[in-house]
Design a protein around this motif. Sequence first.
Motif, mmCIF file in Angstrom:
data_model
loop_
_atom_site.group_PDB
_atom_site.id
_atom_site.type_symbol
_atom_site.label_atom_id
_atom_site.label_comp_id
_atom_site.label_asym_id
_atom_site.label_seq_id
_atom_site.Cartn_x
_atom_site.Cartn_y
_atom_site.Cartn_z
ATOM 1 N N GLU A 125 56.812 27.957 81.526
ATOM 2 C CA GLU A 125 55.284 27.871 81.991
ATOM 3 C C GLU A 125 55.079 28.255 83.353
ATOM 4 N N LEU A 126 55.863 27.301 84.108
ATOM 5 C CA LEU A 126 55.925 27.166 85.574
ATOM 6 C C LEU A 126 56.121 28.886 86.152
ATOM 7 N N LEU A 127 56.522 29.640 85.363
ATOM 8 C CA LEU A 127 56.957 30.927 85.940
ATOM 9 C C LEU A 127 55.888 31.925 85.770
ATOM 10 N N ALA A 128 54.835 31.437 85.069
ATOM 11 C CA ALA A 128 53.665 32.525 84.639
ATOM 12 C C ALA A 128 53.033 33.115 85.635
ATOM 13 N N ASN A 129 52.906 32.701 86.923
ATOM 14 C CA ASN A 129 52.205 33.532 87.925
ATOM 15 C C ASN A 129 53.213 34.103 88.829
ATOM 16 N N LYS A 130 54.586 33.934 88.737
ATOM 17 C CA LYS A 130 55.485 34.498 89.585
ATOM 18 C C LYS A 130 56.085 35.736 89.038
ATOM 19 N N SER A 131 56.704 36.520 89.881
ATOM 20 C CA SER A 131 57.319 37.975 89.617
ATOM 21 C C SER A 131 58.693 38.183 90.722
ATOM 22 N N GLY A 132 59.279 39.113 90.151
ATOM 23 C CA GLY A 132 60.318 39.640 91.254
ATOM 24 C C GLY A 132 61.250 38.461 91.657
ATOM 25 N N ALA A 133 61.572 38.488 93.061
ATOM 26 C CA ALA A 133 62.488 37.620 93.775
ATOM 27 C C ALA A 133 61.903 36.428 93.768
ATOM 28 N N GLY B 291 64.168 33.244 92.066
ATOM 29 C CA GLY B 291 64.461 32.237 92.752
ATOM 30 C C GLY B 291 64.014 30.912 92.328
ATOM 31 N N PHE B 292 62.790 30.977 91.930
ATOM 32 C CA PHE B 292 62.127 29.481 91.609
ATOM 33 C C PHE B 292 62.773 29.007 90.309
ATOM 34 N N ALA B 293 63.144 30.097 89.456
ATOM 35 C CA ALA B 293 63.873 29.722 88.246
ATOM 36 C C ALA B 293 65.379 29.024 88.421
ATOM 37 N N LEU B 294 65.881 29.550 89.603
ATOM 38 C CA LEU B 294 67.532 29.259 89.863
ATOM 39 C C LEU B 294 67.085 27.780 90.460
ATOM 40 N N ILE B 295 66.157 27.585 91.538
ATOM 41 C CA ILE B 295 66.147 26.310 92.171
ATOM 42 C C ILE B 295 65.812 25.278 91.150
ATOM 43 N N LEU B 296 64.793 25.642 90.238
ATOM 44 C CA LEU B 296 64.565 24.627 89.205
ATOM 45 C C LEU B 296 65.642 23.917 88.357
ATOM 46 N N LYS B 297 66.381 25.081 87.912
ATOM 47 C CA LYS B 297 67.646 24.654 87.043
ATOM 48 C C LYS B 297 68.709 24.060 87.805
ATOM 49 N N TYR B 298 68.932 24.444 88.869
ATOM 50 C CA TYR B 298 69.935 24.021 90.058
ATOM 51 C C TYR B 298 69.501 22.349 90.353
ATOM 52 N N PHE B 299 68.171 21.982 90.560
ATOM 53 C CA PHE B 299 67.811 20.720 90.712
ATOM 54 C C PHE B 299 67.759 20.026 89.589
ATOM 55 N N GLU B 300 67.834 20.290 88.535
ATOM 56 C CA GLU B 300 68.065 19.699 86.982
ATOM 57 C C GLU B 300 69.329 19.118 86.936
ATOM 58 N N LEU B 301 70.264 19.750 87.558
ATOM 59 C CA LEU B 301 71.892 19.831 87.260
ATOM 60 C C LEU B 301 72.201 18.922 88.385
ATOM 61 N N GLU B 302 71.808 19.208 89.705
ATOM 62 C CA GLU B 302 72.560 18.353 90.566
ATOM 63 C C GLU B 302 71.599 17.256 91.074
ATOM 64 N N GLY B 303 70.140 17.543 91.109
ATOM 65 C CA GLY B 303 69.479 16.362 91.685
ATOM 66 C C GLY B 303 69.237 16.512 93.303
ATOM 67 N N ARG B 304 69.488 17.728 93.578
ATOM 68 C CA ARG B 304 69.021 18.184 95.015
ATOM 69 C C ARG B 304 68.777 19.644 94.833
ATOM 70 N N PHE B 305 68.008 20.262 96.038
ATOM 71 C CA PHE B 305 68.107 21.580 96.279
ATOM 72 C C PHE B 305 69.144 22.159 96.637
ATOM 73 N N PRO B 306 69.427 23.502 96.290
ATOM 74 C CA PRO B 306 70.561 24.362 96.936
ATOM 75 C C PRO B 306 70.319 25.265 97.997
ATOM 76 N N SER C 272 56.513 28.653 103.822
ATOM 77 C CA SER C 272 55.743 28.166 102.791
ATOM 78 C C SER C 272 55.862 28.164 101.351
ATOM 79 N N THR C 273 56.481 29.393 101.015
ATOM 80 C CA THR C 273 56.636 29.772 99.673
ATOM 81 C C THR C 273 57.778 28.963 99.113
ATOM 82 N N ILE C 274 58.767 28.761 99.596
ATOM 83 C CA ILE C 274 59.870 27.765 99.182
ATOM 84 C C ILE C 274 59.570 26.387 99.397
ATOM 85 N N GLU C 275 58.758 25.811 100.467
ATOM 86 C CA GLU C 275 58.233 24.628 100.280
ATOM 87 C C GLU C 275 57.279 24.166 99.009
ATOM 88 N N TYR C 276 56.635 25.111 98.932
ATOM 89 C CA TYR C 276 55.391 25.076 97.743
ATOM 90 C C TYR C 276 56.345 24.990 96.234
#
Length: 374
Positions: A22-30, A34-49, A81-85
């Motif tokens: 649901e968090l990906l609903a308004n996102k497309s392309g790169a 990219g958002f999907a990867l940092i979302l799952k990476y943070f879940e696994l490692e507890g930090r941003f990659p 600003s995009t990655i900060e958001y």
Amino acid sequence: MRREWQLEDLIECWTLDEAEVELLANKSGATRLGFALILKYFELEGRFPRREDVPKAAVDYLAGQVKVDPALFAQYQWAGSTIEYHRAQVRQFHGFRQPTVADEDKLIFWLVGEICPVETARERLRAALLARCREERMEPPAPKRVERLTGAAEAMFEREFTATTVQRWPATAAAALQDLIAVPDPVPDGEEEGGDDGAAMRSFLQELKEDPGTLQLETLLAEIVKLERVKAIGLPETLFEGTSEKVVEAWRARAMRMYPSDFAAAPDAIRLTLLAALCWVRKTEMIDGLVELLIQLVHKISVRAERKVENELSSEFRRVQGKHPSAPDARPGGAKLLVAPGRPPLWAYSADMGWLERWSGRCGSCTGHGAATA
């Protein structure tokens, strides 16, 4: 994070659930990938990659889920600003917050009180800090900031550890520790005949660092003298109470690598603590070493004694076997041979040795025959 992933591991760790989709609903392309990867990476490692932290297998697997070309991941912007958001969304989704200055101070005090007394390796301190952040639901600081925090914790622990240690021994012990790095004054020419000037100029610190030499009685005696000098320093038995052996051993290893000039340049509390740790550990090592030396020395003496006895018995056996079976001994003292008729000698008595030896036990064929006086 590991670089190689099996398919079953990718399915278990990198599969998006409904809430994440649901968090990906308004996102497309790169941006979507990219958002999907940092979302799952943070879940696994507890930090941003960082870009290089994300394994390629995960990129390919998640790209299939979000239906984006994996090559577009290279276009994802890691600044701005995009990655900060995106990071703010990820923190909110996982219930994490950004650390404050107060949080970092708490992390330092936690490391000093809980981790530094039992761990000395910087990488273990770093791992403990990251795990603590995850427990506190707090985003860990940036890698460079983590290094500064662990360094500050090590420095604070060193100050507290040395201050506590120097308060546990009497003033006489501090003076004795200081004498360890003192080099004796050179002996004037002509006053010491046959002396070794190099040995005379060595400090006791150098002797303390050395292991025993070749196994011999002199080695054992020298180690005993060295041990007595260490005991005479007067370090209390509770000197390192509450401190793990790993920490004390680390200070001892640090002292072993230092020269007298390095000790002289160090602050008083650090210098004395290093010397105390060296003496503390070396005392235990020397006691264990003396036990081992004594065992080896006793074994060496025993082996030599056994060989000597065997040689004497063999020599006496050959001498007795060479005599005539019925003739009296021609030696002074009138020793006689006790023999069985037609058989090798069973008993031999040597008057000059003053002891009786039975040879029948060495020859099974002689068993059962009586002895007769010649």
